[in-house]
Design an enzyme around this catalytic site. Structure first.
Site, mmCIF file in Angstrom:
data_model
loop_
_atom_site.group_PDB
_atom_site.id
_atom_site.type_symbol
_atom_site.label_atom_id
_atom_site.label_comp_id
_atom_site.label_asym_id
_atom_site.label_seq_id
_atom_site.Cartn_x
_atom_site.Cartn_y
_atom_site.Cartn_z
ATOM 1 N N GLU A 126 67.065 -3.771 20.668
ATOM 2 C CA GLU A 126 66.751 -2.861 19.569
ATOM 3 C C GLU A 126 67.993 -2.054 19.235
ATOM 4 O OE1 GLU A 126 63.518 -0.096 20.213
ATOM 5 O OE2 GLU A 126 63.647 0.631 18.171
ATOM 6 N N GLY A 266 67.669 6.075 27.125
ATOM 7 C CA GLY A 266 66.797 6.304 28.285
ATOM 8 C C GLY A 266 66.134 5.042 28.801
ATOM 9 N N MET A 268 63.867 1.090 27.344
ATOM 10 C CA MET A 268 63.522 0.205 26.237
ATOM 11 C C MET A 268 62.232 -0.541 26.542
ATOM 12 S SD MET A 268 64.219 -0.997 23.292
ATOM 13 C CE MET A 268 63.115 -2.159 22.522
ATOM 14 N N GLU A 269 61.378 -0.567 25.520
ATOM 15 C CA GLU A 269 59.996 -1.039 25.695
ATOM 16 C C GLU A 269 59.798 -2.548 25.526
ATOM 17 O OE1 GLU A 269 61.116 0.846 23.040
ATOM 18 O OE2 GLU A 269 60.158 0.228 21.175
ATOM 19 N N ASN A 270 60.803 -3.383 25.808
ATOM 20 C CA ASN A 270 60.650 -4.844 25.667
ATOM 21 C C ASN A 270 59.297 -5.301 26.200
ATOM 22 O OD1 ASN A 270 63.596 -4.838 25.198
ATOM 23 N ND2 ASN A 270 63.642 -4.375 27.369
ATOM 24 N N HIS A 302 56.099 6.870 27.940
ATOM 25 C CA HIS A 302 56.519 6.587 26.555
ATOM 26 C C HIS A 302 56.715 5.081 26.349
ATOM 27 C CE1 HIS A 302 58.774 7.467 22.767
ATOM 28 N NE2 HIS A 302 59.362 6.330 23.074
ATOM 29 N N GLU A 303 57.461 4.463 27.234
ATOM 30 C CA GLU A 303 57.725 3.026 27.066
ATOM 31 C C GLU A 303 56.441 2.227 27.226
ATOM 32 O OE1 GLU A 303 60.483 2.645 25.771
ATOM 33 O OE2 GLU A 303 61.422 4.488 26.443
HETATM 34 N N1 B3K Z 1 62.984 2.095 21.421
HETATM 35 C C1 B3K Z 1 64.041 2.490 22.312
HETATM 36 C C2 B3K Z 1 65.243 3.012 21.632
HETATM 37 C C3 B3K Z 1 66.177 1.972 21.177
HETATM 38 C C4 B3K Z 1 67.471 2.568 20.692
HETATM 39 C C5 B3K Z 1 68.344 1.548 20.105
HETATM 40 N N2 B3K Z 1 69.643 2.034 19.712
HETATM 41 C C6 B3K Z 1 63.580 3.464 23.325
HETATM 42 C C7 B3K Z 1 62.388 4.242 22.954
HETATM 43 O O1 B3K Z 1 62.373 5.013 22.029
HETATM 44 O O2 B3K Z 1 61.391 4.072 23.588
HETATM 45 ZN ZN ZN Z 2 60.273 5.029 21.851
#
Ligand code: B3K
Ligand code: ZN
Length: 887
Positions: A126, A266, A268-270, A302-303
């Site tokens: 992302e 912080g 990433m929600e893959n 959050h993730e």
């Molecule tokens: N979705 C990711 C953030 C990605 C940032 C990319 N430059 C983490 C989050 O907000 O949960």
């Molecule tokens: Zn997020």
């Protein structure tokens, strides 16, 4: 890096893609020199697209080896590559494209795409990192079913992970092995993940509300296996909470988290395979502070919550980023409020918003929650998208109430499951379940800037009526000069001499009043409107914007007596805290005014008395007391100022602190002693609350300048059995600044490093404490720290601790009149521009605020921006921020 000047893209230009990708089959051959990626993509032409449209794929820094359509190799005339794309001139309506590319993860310092972190491979896709892995339609509205096969050396990389469920594995030649993963859920490429490494896993399980068993697996390096329990427990609490509060259940058989040391943000929600910065997942009492324990809990949640708000229902395009981020921040902050203290969480969130998001809204990068255009999407992972976006969702929640809001979220998830949608779709679901009109409300998404509410009142003793008049306005921002009025919930109450008064709003339906009848949500819609309360028996003090019900700046002319009354009597915890902050601000402003006339101006006794009363009130939550006794930060005072007077803010704030410390020394000492405990450390909300007040008391004791204060800090440093107390003591000693503290500070910093030098996350804290030290010569210290054996210019956490700590957490030194701080930061940004554009652009933030400073500093800051702008190959990230700052 682009040669031509980067160009903006616009929301209004959105078009569906010409092709969809039904299936995405990936094969990764990980070798030391390069990684070979073979992708087999099943394309179908979009019905709405031109029948002759060429296939144009995104791709960046890829070494293309071969292309074939439906098994037939393409020749060089069939296609063309440009710096960021691959065009295949003529393709059928449905076909399979096979593409082989090579990439070099070991040389990828941007930490976007596939890269190496220490001994492992990992990905960050992302927003647009997938195009650095293979040619693809790298846009969130293209959702595909992914299968991923990874092959690598078995010894070095025994663990091979991707999204979904593992379906097959086997041995290969030359000591290699492979694993194949399949993700049954459609997803955009930004949710793709791959990890290969020598990792240990800690397992647990969760039984979902429908009775399915989910394997929970957290992967870390072997040395960190003792720091996983808190994240695991947080994950289980988050899974349960999302079922209870939103009815959302997890949808795969396995949920994995991997901890990575080099990470730009912080976490990433893959899908099914979250990747975390070690700082947001590892925790134990020896190495982690209370603050970080709570951060781990919040980020894990959050993730996880993104699995529905972001993954199952995703964004149509990146202008909709807040659709997933604002909503998910709202969800995680409610989760944290439920797990810990609601008021404390609210105060923390509001402080962040008012200090940093309001500053963003007032600066050159101001943008609406749904931006209309951007150059580089990475620059839009902002406080506006996240925190203001969450406040906007919170307002919908306040306007609808919890039951209707839940109906709205159910409808949203059900209606759009498996789709890529817009902010409008989210609000439409809320409108549909409530029958409410959100047209005016949409301005919160489309207009940038922080609205100002100016409130005046009139009490009519004869008629026993009390009238509140609310005026709203919003200053201009770069994207638009004039703003239309907002629709907002204004939660409020009235206080009489003895406490809360019952409310009777003229013309209101009975159900607009809350159960206890002393708090009400007014709906403000016009540029100016009045609300009349009846049967008001005495002249009240209004308690306004309870719970901070809208992200606005509130102006009401409170007397100091009013503020003292709110501090002691208000039933709304947020307003109580806010009254303490407003009172403190007035007192700090007094000192700023008087400092020019007297070297040691008096501090209003009424404020000191009010603080004493709060400190002595043992019925209050100690965490709230600590927050009320924490003076507004220099950054917040700066945000409120028209022209920032760096020195005056710093000295006035410290002066008030010192006076408070000296006048209430005995009280602080009592509090400090009362809160000592022999109980074993626990990061629960109550214990955290007690430690926060104890350590605040210690701060004042040290700031009093008395030798005893320093001695107490030294004893705490030497005897602490947990990182929170140890670090609080160290910070107080290191920042004390008195000559008596100097050698002690040296000794403690040395001891601390000696003890923790193998714990990278603790070393980050040690760096940060020194970079933020407000004593003189900070720049020299920072330069020395950057030469330290533990410093690593390639590691974002180290950069954030040292450079970020200095430029964003040490205003008096960063803004030194010499301008040396600015020049130093600009040099580092230029160094980072190529290496890691995202980090470079983030670190630029303090320089973008130049217009708020005095003329002398404006010139110096601007000059550094000009130097950066002149650099030949600026990344789009830095280019966008620099050009917008200078325009
Ligand atoms: N979705 C990711 C953030 C990605 C940032 C990319 N430059 C983490 C989050 O907000 O949960
Ligand atoms: Zn997020």
């Amino acid at each position: 890096m682009k040669d031509a000047q980067p160009r903006a893209i616009f929301l209004k230009d959105y078009q569906e893609p010409d092709f969809w990708i039904k299936k995405t089959d990936l094969d990764f051959q990980l070798n030391d020199e390069y990684c070979e990626v073979t992708s087999t993509l099943t394309f179908v032409r979009n019905d709405k697209a031109d029948k002759n449209a060429a296939l144009i794929l995104h791709g960046q820094d890829l070494d293309l080896q071969s292309l074939a359509i439906d098994g037939k190799a393409l020749s060089e005339e069939d296609w063309q590559t440009a710096e960021e794309s691959l065009t295949i001139h003529s393709v059928p309506d449905a076909f399979e494209l096979r593409c082989v590319t090579r990439i070099k993860p070991q040389d990828n310092t941007s930490l976007e795409g596939l890269y190496r972190s220490r001994t492992m491979y990992c990905t960050q896709c992302e927003a647009e990192g997938f195009r650095k892995i293979t040619y693809y339609l790298d846009r969130p509205d293209v959702m595909s079913e992914f299968s991923t096969r990874i092959e690598a050396d078995k010894n070095a990389f025994p663990i091979l992970l991707s999204n979904g469920n593992p379906v097959e594995s086997g041995e290969a030649d030359n000591g290699r092995h492979w694993v194949k993963w399949h993700d049954p859920h459609l997803k955009p490429a930004y949710l793709f993940a791959l990890v290969a490494g020598n990792l240990c896993n800690i397992d647990d399980k969760f039984i979902t509300q429908s009775g399915r068993e989910v394997l929970l697996r957290i992967f870390v390096e072997e040395k960190d296996t003792d720091k996983v329990d808190h994240a695991m427990q947080s994950l289980k609490r988050a899974m349960k909470w999302d079922e209870d509060v939103y009815g959302r259940e997890y949808d795969l058989d396995i949920f994995m988290i991997v901890a990575v040391d080099d990470f730009n943000m912080g976490a990433m929600e893959n899908k099914g395979l979250n990747i975390f910065n070690t700082s947001c997942v590892l925790a134990n009492k020896d190495t982690t502070t209370d603050f970080s324990f709570q951060r781990v809990e919040a980020v894990v949640a959050h993730e996880y919550f993104h699995n529905w708000s972001g993954n199952r229902v995703t964004c149509r395009d990146w202008f909709q980023l807040s659709l997933k981020e604002g909503f998910t921040v709202f969800r995680d902050s409610e989760f944290s409020a439920d797990m810990n203290s609601r008021t404390v969480k609210r105060v923390e969130d509001v402080s962040l918003l008012r200090t940093l998001q309001f500053a963003e809204d007032a600066g050159p990068m101001a943008h609406p929650v749904q931006p209309a255009s951007f150059i580089e999407i990475s620059n839009f992972y902002t406080l506006t998208i996240y925190e203001k976006g969450a406040e906007v969702v919170r307002m919908i929640h306040s306007l609808l109430g919890p039951e209707l809001f839940r109906k709205g979220s159910d409808l949203y998830f059900e209606r759009h499951d498996g789709q890529a949608v817009t902010i409008e779709d989210f609000v439409a679901a809320m409108a549909d379940v409530s029958g409410r009109d959100f047209n005016q409300f949409m301005r919160w998404y489309r207009q940038a800037g922080t609205p100002v509410l100016t409130i005046s009142d009139r009490y009519d003793a004869n008629a026993q009526t009390y009238t509140l008049t609310v005026k709203q306005s919003c200053p201009p921002t770069p994207e638009s000069e004039s703003k239309l009025p907002y629709h907002l919930p204004l939660k409020m109450g009235l206080l009489g001499d003895a406490g809360a008064l019952p409310l009777k709003l003229r013309g209101a339906a009975a159900d607009t009043e809350t159960a206890d009848n002393t708090s009400i949500v007014l709906e403000v819609k016009d540029a100016e409107e009045s609300f009349v309360f009846e049967n008001v028996q005495e002249k009240p003090v209004p308690s306004l914007l309870r719970d901070f019900s809208a992200p606005v700046k509130l102006k009401y002319n409170y007397s100091r007596m009013d503020l003292a009354r709110l501090m002691s009597l208000d039933t709304d915890g947020f307003c109580r805290w806010d009254a303490s902050q407003q009172f403190a601000l007035q007192v700090i402003y007094d000192v700023m005014r008087d400092l020019t006339k007297a070297p040691s101006p008096e501090v209003d006794e009424a404020f000191i008395e009010a603080c004493k009363a709060v400190l002595e009130d043992e019925s209050l939550d100690p965490a709230i007391v600590a927050l009320m006794l924490t003076l507004p930060s220099e950054d917040y005072i700066a945000e409120l100022a028209t022209v920032i007077d760096v020195e005056s803010i710093h000295f006035a704030r410290n002066h008030v602190k010192r006076k408070l410390a000296q006048k209430l020394y005995a009280t602080f000492l009592q509090v400090y002693e009362r809160l000592q405990t022999h109980e074993a450390y626990s990061p629960d909300a109550e214990s955290i609350a007690r430690r926060s007040l104890k350590n605040l008391a210690l701060h004042y004791l040290v700031q009093s300048g008395k030798e005893e204060g320093l001695k107490l800090a030294e004893a705490q440093f030497d005897n602490a059995d947990n990182m929170t107390d140890s670090q609080a003591a160290l910070t107080n000693i290191a920042h004390a600044g008195s000559s008596a503290a100097e050698s002690l500070a040296e000794r403690c910093l040395k001891d601390f490093y000696g003890r923790w030098k193998n714990e990278s996350l603790v070393v980050n804290q040690w760096f940060s404490i020194q970079a933020r030290n407000p004593q003189r010569d900070a720049l020299k210290r920072v330069e020395t720290l950057m030469q330290h054996e533990a410093f690593d210019f390639n590691n974002p956490n180290k950069l954030r601790s040292v450079l970020g700590g200095f430029a964003m957490g040490n205003p008096i030194n960063f803004h030194d009149r010499s301008g040396n701080g600015y020049a130093f930061l600009a040099q580092q940004i230029l160094k980072l521009n190529k290496q890691n554009p995202q980090m470079a652009s983030r670190l630029l933030t303090p320089l973008t605020k130049w217009k708020k400073y005095d003329e002398h500093r404006q010139k110096l800051m601007k000059a550094q921006l000009e130097i950066i702008k002149k650099e030949e190959k600026l990344s789009p990230d830095v280019y966008e921020v620099v050009t917008k700052s200078l325009s």
